[in-house]
Design an enzyme around this catalytic site. Structure first.
Site, PDB file in Angstrom:
ATOM      1  N   ARG A  49      33.465  50.140  68.820  1.00 58.03           N
ATOM      2  CA  ARG A  49      34.340  51.319  68.636  1.00 58.03           C
ATOM      3  C   ARG A  49      35.269  51.173  67.422  1.00 58.03           C
ATOM      4  O   ARG A  49      36.355  51.750  67.394  1.00 58.03           O
ATOM      5  CB  ARG A  49      35.204  51.579  69.877  1.00 58.03           C
ATOM      6  N   LYS A  97      35.626  59.015  54.995  1.00 58.35           N
ATOM      7  CA  LYS A  97      34.453  59.699  55.559  1.00 58.35           C
ATOM      8  C   LYS A  97      33.272  58.746  55.524  1.00 58.35           C
ATOM      9  O   LYS A  97      32.933  58.214  54.467  1.00 58.35           O
ATOM     10  CB  LYS A  97      34.104  60.931  54.728  1.00 58.35           C
ATOM     11  N   GLU A 135      31.110  64.075  39.801  1.00 56.72           N
ATOM     12  CA  GLU A 135      32.284  64.220  40.686  1.00 56.72           C
ATOM     13  C   GLU A 135      33.570  64.239  39.851  1.00 56.72           C
ATOM     14  O   GLU A 135      34.544  64.891  40.212  1.00 56.72           O
ATOM     15  CB  GLU A 135      32.358  63.072  41.701  1.00 56.72           C
ATOM     16  N   LYS A 160      41.704  62.123  44.320  1.00 60.00           N
ATOM     17  CA  LYS A 160      41.075  62.045  45.645  1.00 60.00           C
ATOM     18  C   LYS A 160      42.108  61.600  46.680  1.00 60.00           C
ATOM     19  O   LYS A 160      42.184  62.158  47.780  1.00 60.00           O
ATOM     20  CB  LYS A 160      39.873  61.092  45.604  1.00 60.00           C
ATOM     21  N   GLU A 190      40.122  67.080  56.975  1.00 58.26           N
ATOM     22  CA  GLU A 190      39.560  68.365  56.585  1.00 58.26           C
ATOM     23  C   GLU A 190      39.846  69.423  57.646  1.00 58.26           C
ATOM     24  O   GLU A 190      38.966  70.168  58.075  1.00 58.26           O
ATOM     25  CB  GLU A 190      38.046  68.233  56.332  1.00 58.26           C
ATOM     26  N   ARG A 219      41.261  69.706  52.041  1.00 56.73           N
ATOM     27  CA  ARG A 219      40.295  68.689  51.616  1.00 56.73           C
ATOM     28  C   ARG A 219      38.965  69.306  51.200  1.00 56.73           C
ATOM     29  O   ARG A 219      38.175  68.686  50.487  1.00 56.73           O
ATOM     30  CB  ARG A 219      40.095  67.686  52.757  1.00 56.73           C
ATOM     31  N   ASN A 261      34.711  69.710  48.194  1.00 57.50           N
ATOM     32  CA  ASN A 261      33.348  70.239  48.380  1.00 57.50           C
ATOM     33  C   ASN A 261      32.950  71.216  47.294  1.00 57.50           C
ATOM     34  O   ASN A 261      31.842  71.772  47.353  1.00 57.50           O
ATOM     35  CB  ASN A 261      33.231  70.957  49.732  1.00 57.50           C
ATOM     36  N   HIS A 277      29.404  71.562  46.192  1.00 57.14           N
ATOM     37  CA  HIS A 277      28.565  70.849  47.163  1.00 57.14           C
ATOM     38  C   HIS A 277      27.819  71.783  48.121  1.00 57.14           C
ATOM     39  O   HIS A 277      26.920  71.334  48.825  1.00 57.14           O
ATOM     40  CB  HIS A 277      29.413  69.866  47.974  1.00 57.14           C
ATOM     41  N   HIS A 314      24.462  70.098  48.122  1.00 52.90           N
ATOM     42  CA  HIS A 314      23.886  69.364  49.257  1.00 52.90           C
ATOM     43  C   HIS A 314      22.519  69.938  49.649  1.00 52.90           C
ATOM     44  O   HIS A 314      21.600  69.194  49.989  1.00 52.90           O
ATOM     45  CB  HIS A 314      24.824  69.439  50.476  1.00 52.90           C
ATOM     46  N   HIS A 371      22.646  62.420  44.167  1.00 55.19           N
ATOM     47  CA  HIS A 371      23.721  63.260  44.689  1.00 55.19           C
ATOM     48  C   HIS A 371      24.466  63.970  43.543  1.00 55.19           C
ATOM     49  O   HIS A 371      24.649  65.182  43.559  1.00 55.19           O
ATOM     50  CB  HIS A 371      24.685  62.399  45.523  1.00 55.19           C
TER      51      HIS A 371
HETATM   52  N1  LIG Z   1      32.017  59.482  51.963  1.00 55.26           N
HETATM   53  C1  LIG Z   1      32.323  60.273  50.973  1.00 55.26           C
HETATM   54  O1  LIG Z   1      33.418  60.821  50.909  1.00 55.26           O
HETATM   55  C2  LIG Z   1      31.307  60.493  49.893  1.00 55.26           C
HETATM   56  C3  LIG Z   1      31.700  61.095  48.690  1.00 55.26           C
HETATM   57  C4  LIG Z   1      30.764  61.224  47.670  1.00 55.26           C
HETATM   58  C5  LIG Z   1      29.464  60.776  47.851  1.00 55.26           C
HETATM   59  N2  LIG Z   1      29.115  60.226  49.046  1.00 55.26           N
HETATM   60  C6  LIG Z   1      27.743  59.740  49.264  1.00 55.26           C
HETATM   61  O2  LIG Z   1      27.447  58.728  48.323  1.00 55.26           O
HETATM   62  C7  LIG Z   1      26.036  58.666  48.145  1.00 55.26           C
HETATM   63  C8  LIG Z   1      25.702  58.561  46.681  1.00 55.26           C
HETATM   64  O3  LIG Z   1      26.303  57.406  46.166  1.00 55.26           O
HETATM   65  P1  LIG Z   1      25.735  56.657  44.885  1.00 55.26           P
HETATM   66  O4  LIG Z   1      25.485  57.644  43.834  1.00 55.26           O
HETATM   67  O5  LIG Z   1      26.655  55.520  44.617  1.00 55.26           O
HETATM   68  O6  LIG Z   1      24.287  56.178  45.380  1.00 55.26           O
HETATM   69  P2  LIG Z   1      23.657  54.752  45.771  1.00 55.26           P
HETATM   70  O7  LIG Z   1      24.536  54.008  46.668  1.00 55.26           O
HETATM   71  O8  LIG Z   1      22.288  55.050  46.227  1.00 55.26           O
HETATM   72  O9  LIG Z   1      23.599  53.981  44.372  1.00 55.26           O
HETATM   73  C9  LIG Z   1      22.768  54.469  43.355  1.00 55.26           C
HETATM   74  C10 LIG Z   1      21.766  53.390  42.889  1.00 55.26           C
HETATM   75  O10 LIG Z   1      22.441  52.410  42.115  1.00 55.26           O
HETATM   76  C11 LIG Z   1      22.182  51.101  42.634  1.00 55.26           C
HETATM   77  N3  LIG Z   1      23.383  50.317  42.344  1.00 55.26           N
HETATM   78  C12 LIG Z   1      24.585  50.424  42.950  1.00 55.26           C
HETATM   79  N4  LIG Z   1      25.482  49.689  42.304  1.00 55.26           N
HETATM   80  C13 LIG Z   1      24.841  49.067  41.286  1.00 55.26           C
HETATM   81  C14 LIG Z   1      25.256  48.188  40.253  1.00 55.26           C
HETATM   82  N5  LIG Z   1      26.539  47.834  40.106  1.00 55.26           N
HETATM   83  N6  LIG Z   1      24.315  47.728  39.383  1.00 55.26           N
HETATM   84  C15 LIG Z   1      23.003  48.124  39.510  1.00 55.26           C
HETATM   85  N7  LIG Z   1      22.565  48.994  40.441  1.00 55.26           N
HETATM   86  C16 LIG Z   1      23.486  49.453  41.315  1.00 55.26           C
HETATM   87  C17 LIG Z   1      21.873  51.316  44.075  1.00 55.26           C
HETATM   88  O11 LIG Z   1      21.124  50.264  44.618  1.00 55.26           O
HETATM   89  C18 LIG Z   1      21.084  52.617  44.024  1.00 55.26           C
HETATM   90  O12 LIG Z   1      19.768  52.356  43.640  1.00 55.26           O
HETATM   91  C19 LIG Z   1      25.466  59.923  48.781  1.00 55.26           C
HETATM   92  O13 LIG Z   1      24.857  59.585  50.004  1.00 55.26           O
HETATM   93  C20 LIG Z   1      26.700  60.783  49.026  1.00 55.26           C
HETATM   94  O14 LIG Z   1      26.546  61.631  50.140  1.00 55.26           O
HETATM   95  C21 LIG Z   1      30.012  60.056  50.053  1.00 55.26           C
HETATM   96 ZN   LIG Z   2      29.877  64.483  46.245  1.00 58.34          ZN
END
Ligand SMILES: NC(=O)c1ccc[n+]([C@@H]2O[C@H](COP(=O)([O-])OP(=O)(O)OC[C@H]3O[C@@H](n4cnc5c(N)ncnc54)[C@H](O)[C@@H]3O)[C@@H](O)[C@H]2O)c1
Ligand SMILES: [Zn+2]
Length: 377
Positions: A125, A147, A189, A231, A241, A250, A254, A257, A261, A273
């Site tokens: 939990r 999130k 972003e 942020k 949110e 918040r 979006n 998005h 999305h 993304h």
């Molecule tokens: N929780 C939130 O508030 C929030 C906000 C924005 C995005 N997101 C989520 O984040 C995700 C996208 O994140 P992302 O773009 O970081 O994707 P990701 O985590 O898939 O990373 C992108 C790629 O880069 C590689 N990688 C990561 N760091 C590296 C580094 N330092 N050197 C070499 N390769 C590296 C990863 O292995 C992957 O192949 C989505 O699922 C999105 O929904 C969440």
């Molecule tokens: Zn985003």
């Protein structure tokens, strides 16, 4: 010696935490974690692209602070952000006998942050959690705000929980190895924050495209710092949110998005993304031009910036508008609270009547179709 990190604070009523922005940060992360947590063990969750390069240094730093560190490495990519992968991680934590006072550290991009955060929110939990982001996307957005979640075949992030980290440790060194496509995707972003919340920051992007793209340290430091400030401030005002109806709250985050999305899921995550968000921003601007009087020149200007950063501004292949509309309508976040309509007629957007200003708007289905047509031109 690593230089002193730039520090910001996320101030929430129940739980405040620092964001450190620096370089060679593993030992600082371990020290700051030790100051907040007396456990003897920690588990790092990472992916197969990040772990082999960066996990050892973190394990050693944690050991120096008296944490025995275990490492769980999962396949890279959005498809790992699933309930199946969460279940595999629960099995591994059970095997390790990971206790409720022991922290989980997410070392990776937004996929790892969201997935490891969700596992940390639900194992026993809720166990202590640390965000150690390694992509632009995660540095400036995903790692901040609490999130967490995984995807469901019916849509992005449909399963999740709020779980704030103990601390966020951003390290600019990690960005050196980030592939260009992932680096650029994360910039969407940042442009989103500029267009929707801070036009001076938008202008800064326009003046610094070349420096950003050559990953100039000073430019990246500023870009990350300002985005984290934005942020953190939005999250502080509206942690969960709750966004009262008139107030965007918040949901400001979006912007772009709603369509983004849907496109991302529709492409089966072939679009990054940030790439989907870039297209979603243009769709949102297009509706604002049609319906809210946003000058056409402003849409043009934003498109030019996104394009000059290497982000997509047009769809590569046609999309089925009906399927996308259904996807948007299936995401309850896109429907007004109390709205009777469950279909595409009830989809609401956060839009910019002027750059830097946001309001809720419920377009006609024809407006959304027109925006999708525009993306296809
Ligand atoms: N929780 C939130 O508030 C929030 C906000 C924005 C995005 N997101 C989520 O984040 C995700 C996208 O994140 P992302 O773009 O970081 O994707 P990701 O985590 O898939 O990373 C992108 C790629 O880069 C590689 N990688 C990561 N760091 C590296 C580094 N330092 N050197 C070499 N390769 C590296 C990863 O292995 C992957 O192949 C989505 O699922 C999105 O929904 C969440
Ligand atoms: Zn985003």
């Amino acid at each position: 010696m690593p230089s002193a990190p730039d520090t910001l604070q996320v101030s929430l009523p129940m739980h405040s935490y620092p964001i450190f922005i620096g370089s060679r940060s593993a030992s600082l992360l371990a020290k700051e974690l030790r100051a907040r947590c007396s456990a003897r063990r920690a588990t790092i969750i990472t992916d197969a692209h990040v772990g082999p390069t960066y996990a050892d240094t973190l394990v050693t730093a944690l050991q120096c602070e008296g944490f025995a560190a275990s490492l769980l490495t999962i396949p890279a990519g959005e498809s790992s952000k699933s309930l199946c992968m969460a279940a595999e991680l629960y099995d591994a934590l059970a095997e390790l006998q990971h206790r409720r006072d022991e922290p989980i550290i997410a070392l990776g991009g937004g996929v790892i942050g969201d997935l490891a955060g969700f596992v940390a929110a639900t194992w026993h939990r809720g166990v202590p959690f640390v965000q150690c982001p390694t992509t632009v996307e995660a540095d400036i957005d995903a790692a901040i705000g609490g999130k967490t979640g995984v995807n469901h075949p019916a849509g992005k992030n449909l399963i999740g929980a709020f779980h704030q980290p103990l601390l966020v440790s951003i390290d600019l060194d990690y960005l050196d190895s980030l592939p260009t496509r992932d680096f650029v995707a994360g910039l969407a972003e940042s442009v989103k924050h500029g267009i929707s919340l801070d036009t001076q920051f938008l202008e800064w992007h326009e003046a610094n495209v070349a420096a950003i793209l050559r990953r100039d340290r000073e430019a990246l430091q500023l870009l990350i710092h300002r985005n984290c400030q934005i942020k953190a401030s939005v999250v502080t005002q509206d942690e969960r949110e709750a966004g009262r109806s008139a107030d965007v709250g918040r949901a400001a985050l979006n912007f772009g998005h709603t369509v983004g999305h849907a496109l991302e899921a529709q492409s089966q995550y072939a679009l990054r993304h940030g790439e989907a968000v870039s297209l979603g921003i243009i769709a949102a601007l297009d509706i604002a031009v049609r319906r809210l009087g946003l000058p056409n020149g402003e849409r043009q200007r934003c498109e030019e910036l996104l394009g000059s950063l290497g982000l997509p501004t047009r769809l590569e292949s046609p999309v089925d508008a009906d399927v996308l509309l259904e996807r948007m309508a299936a995401d309850k976040k896109n429907l007004s609270p109390g709205s009777r309509s469950k279909g595409p007629q009830g989809i609401r957007f956060v839009l910019t009547p002027e750059l830097g200003q946001l309001e809720w708007f419920m377009p006609q289905v024809a407006d959304i179709r027109a925006a999708l047509d525009y993306l296809g031109k």
